[in-house]
Scaffold this motif. Structure first.
Motif, PDB file in Angstrom:
ATOM      1  N   THR A 235       0.822  -1.204   0.000  1.00  0.00           N
ATOM      2  CA  THR A 235       0.000   0.000   0.000  1.00  0.00           C
ATOM      3  C   THR A 235       0.860   1.259   0.000  1.00  0.00           C
ATOM      4  O   THR A 235       0.624   2.181  -0.781  1.00  0.00           O
ATOM      5  N   ASN A 236       1.872   1.288   0.869  1.00  0.00           N
ATOM      6  CA  ASN A 236       2.757   2.456   0.904  1.00  0.00           C
ATOM      7  C   ASN A 236       3.494   2.620  -0.417  1.00  0.00           C
ATOM      8  O   ASN A 236       3.596   3.716  -0.960  1.00  0.00           O
ATOM      9  N   GLY A 237       4.029   1.520  -0.936  1.00  0.00           N
ATOM     10  CA  GLY A 237       4.758   1.580  -2.197  1.00  0.00           C
ATOM     11  C   GLY A 237       3.880   2.058  -3.337  1.00  0.00           C
ATOM     12  O   GLY A 237       4.289   2.887  -4.148  1.00  0.00           O
ATOM     13  N   ALA A 238       2.650   1.544  -3.379  1.00  0.00           N
ATOM     14  CA  ALA A 238       1.727   1.933  -4.451  1.00  0.00           C
ATOM     15  C   ALA A 238       1.346   3.406  -4.347  1.00  0.00           C
ATOM     16  O   ALA A 238       1.248   4.100  -5.363  1.00  0.00           O
ATOM     17  N   ALA A 239       1.114   3.884  -3.128  1.00  0.00           N
ATOM     18  CA  ALA A 239       0.748   5.292  -2.941  1.00  0.00           C
ATOM     19  C   ALA A 239       1.893   6.211  -3.359  1.00  0.00           C
ATOM     20  O   ALA A 239       1.673   7.218  -4.048  1.00  0.00           O
ATOM     21  N   VAL A 240       3.118   5.865  -2.967  1.00  0.00           N
ATOM     22  CA  VAL A 240       4.278   6.678  -3.350  1.00  0.00           C
ATOM     23  C   VAL A 240       4.472   6.622  -4.867  1.00  0.00           C
ATOM     24  O   VAL A 240       4.759   7.634  -5.500  1.00  0.00           O
TER      25      VAL A 240
ATOM     26  N   VAL B 239       1.850   8.963  -6.453  1.00  0.00           N
ATOM     27  CA  VAL B 239       2.219  10.371  -6.276  1.00  0.00           C
ATOM     28  C   VAL B 239       3.393  10.707  -7.192  1.00  0.00           C
ATOM     29  O   VAL B 239       3.397  11.752  -7.859  1.00  0.00           O
ATOM     30  N   GLY B 240       4.367   9.807  -7.265  1.00  0.00           N
ATOM     31  CA  GLY B 240       5.518  10.033  -8.148  1.00  0.00           C
ATOM     32  C   GLY B 240       5.113  10.165  -9.602  1.00  0.00           C
ATOM     33  O   GLY B 240       5.577  11.058 -10.318  1.00  0.00           O
ATOM     34  N   LYS B 241       4.223   9.283 -10.049  1.00  0.00           N
ATOM     35  CA  LYS B 241       3.789   9.327 -11.446  1.00  0.00           C
ATOM     36  C   LYS B 241       2.976  10.581 -11.746  1.00  0.00           C
ATOM     37  O   LYS B 241       3.064  11.141 -12.839  1.00  0.00           O
TER      38      LYS B 241
ATOM     39  N   GLU C  93      -1.210   0.400 -10.860  1.00  0.00           N
ATOM     40  CA  GLU C  93       0.079   0.067 -11.472  1.00  0.00           C
ATOM     41  C   GLU C  93       1.159  -0.039 -10.393  1.00  0.00           C
ATOM     42  O   GLU C  93       2.018  -0.924 -10.446  1.00  0.00           O
ATOM     43  N   GLY C  94       1.090   0.843  -9.408  1.00  0.00           N
ATOM     44  CA  GLY C  94       2.061   0.833  -8.308  1.00  0.00           C
ATOM     45  C   GLY C  94       1.975  -0.422  -7.458  1.00  0.00           C
ATOM     46  O   GLY C  94       2.995  -0.919  -6.969  1.00  0.00           O
TER      47      GLY C  94
ATOM     48  N   ALA D 195       5.121  -2.653  -6.905  1.00  0.00           N
ATOM     49  CA  ALA D 195       5.617  -2.967  -5.563  1.00  0.00           C
ATOM     50  C   ALA D 195       5.769  -4.478  -5.383  1.00  0.00           C
ATOM     51  O   ALA D 195       6.728  -4.943  -4.759  1.00  0.00           O
ATOM     52  N   HIS D 196       4.827  -5.240  -5.934  1.00  0.00           N
ATOM     53  CA  HIS D 196       4.930  -6.697  -5.847  1.00  0.00           C
ATOM     54  C   HIS D 196       6.189  -7.212  -6.536  1.00  0.00           C
ATOM     55  O   HIS D 196       6.791  -8.183  -6.097  1.00  0.00           O
ATOM     56  N   THR D 197       6.604  -6.549  -7.625  1.00  0.00           N
ATOM     57  CA  THR D 197       7.818  -6.987  -8.322  1.00  0.00           C
ATOM     58  C   THR D 197       9.074  -6.675  -7.509  1.00  0.00           C
ATOM     59  O   THR D 197      10.093  -7.320  -7.695  1.00  0.00           O
ATOM     60  N   LEU D 198       8.982  -5.700  -6.608  1.00  0.00           N
ATOM     61  CA  LEU D 198      10.120  -5.333  -5.778  1.00  0.00           C
ATOM     62  C   LEU D 198      10.240  -6.188  -4.521  1.00  0.00           C
ATOM     63  O   LEU D 198      11.303  -6.278  -3.928  1.00  0.00           O
ATOM     64  N   ALA D 199       9.119  -6.794  -4.122  1.00  0.00           N
ATOM     65  CA  ALA D 199       9.096  -7.578  -2.888  1.00  0.00           C
ATOM     66  C   ALA D 199       9.794  -8.916  -3.121  1.00  0.00           C
ATOM     67  O   ALA D 199       9.524  -9.591  -4.104  1.00  0.00           O
TER      68      ALA D 199
END
Length: 169
Positions: free
Chosen positions: A114-119, A122-124, A154-155, A159-163
């Motif tokens: 959730t945090n990763g997706a929200a950031v 916002v970044g996009k 999309e985030g 984020a799932h790909t980073l975990a």
């Protein structure tokens, strides 16, 4: 029906766009790490700080005047106000981790998606804002909500790909 008149500039140097994408990626990773903090308040403050730093870093990458921290906070608050219903729902999802044992374990298992997706979202949004010449945040609020929702989804995938994956037993 509102239209998105703030179209990203296709003339953006691919190296600049790559730098911006790397910046967003690094801040997503940081936000996912903050999700491991056992305090919802500290987590919220940490993620907000990461988002503000990312906005400033993206401004530097796109050679926009770097907003002061106060301006960056105001812009972030304004953005959150524009997408409030969806953003609040996403952030409140994190509250599930406050449930004893099971809730926190579940939250950690998701590695703060959730945090990763929200950031990421916002970044996009700010990436698009800077690439549009600074006009995207002036778009209709429904356009911002739609873009945030799409970027948030999309985030989550990003984020799932980073975990890291759990080892097979």
């Amino acid at each position: 029906m509102p239209t998105d008149t703030a179209v990203p500039n296709d003339d953006i140097d691919p190296m600049v766009r790559t730098q911006a994408n790397d910046c967003i990626r690094n801040h997503v990773i940081a936000a996912m790490g903050v999700g491991l903090v056992p305090s919802f308040l500290l987590e919220a403050v940490g993620v907000t700080g990461i988002e503000v730093k990312m906005i400033r870093d993206l401004a530097e990458i796109y050679r926009f005047p770097v907003p002061s921290k106060l301006v960056a906070y105001k812009v972030l608050i304004s953005l959150i106000g524009s997408v409030a219903p969806f953003f609040v729902a996403a952030k409140l999802h994190a509250a599930v981790k406050t449930l004893p044992i099971v809730g926190h374990a579940t939250y950690i298992a998701f590695l703060s998606t959730t945090n990763g997706a929200a950031v990421f979202a916002v970044g996009k949004i700010f990436q698009r804002h800077y690439e549009s010449g600074g006009t995207f945040l002036s778009s209709d609020k429904t356009v911002l909500r739609k873009h945030f929702r799409q970027s948030y989804d999309e985030g989550k995938n990003f984020a799932h790909t980073l975990a890291p994956t759990a080892p097979a037993s």
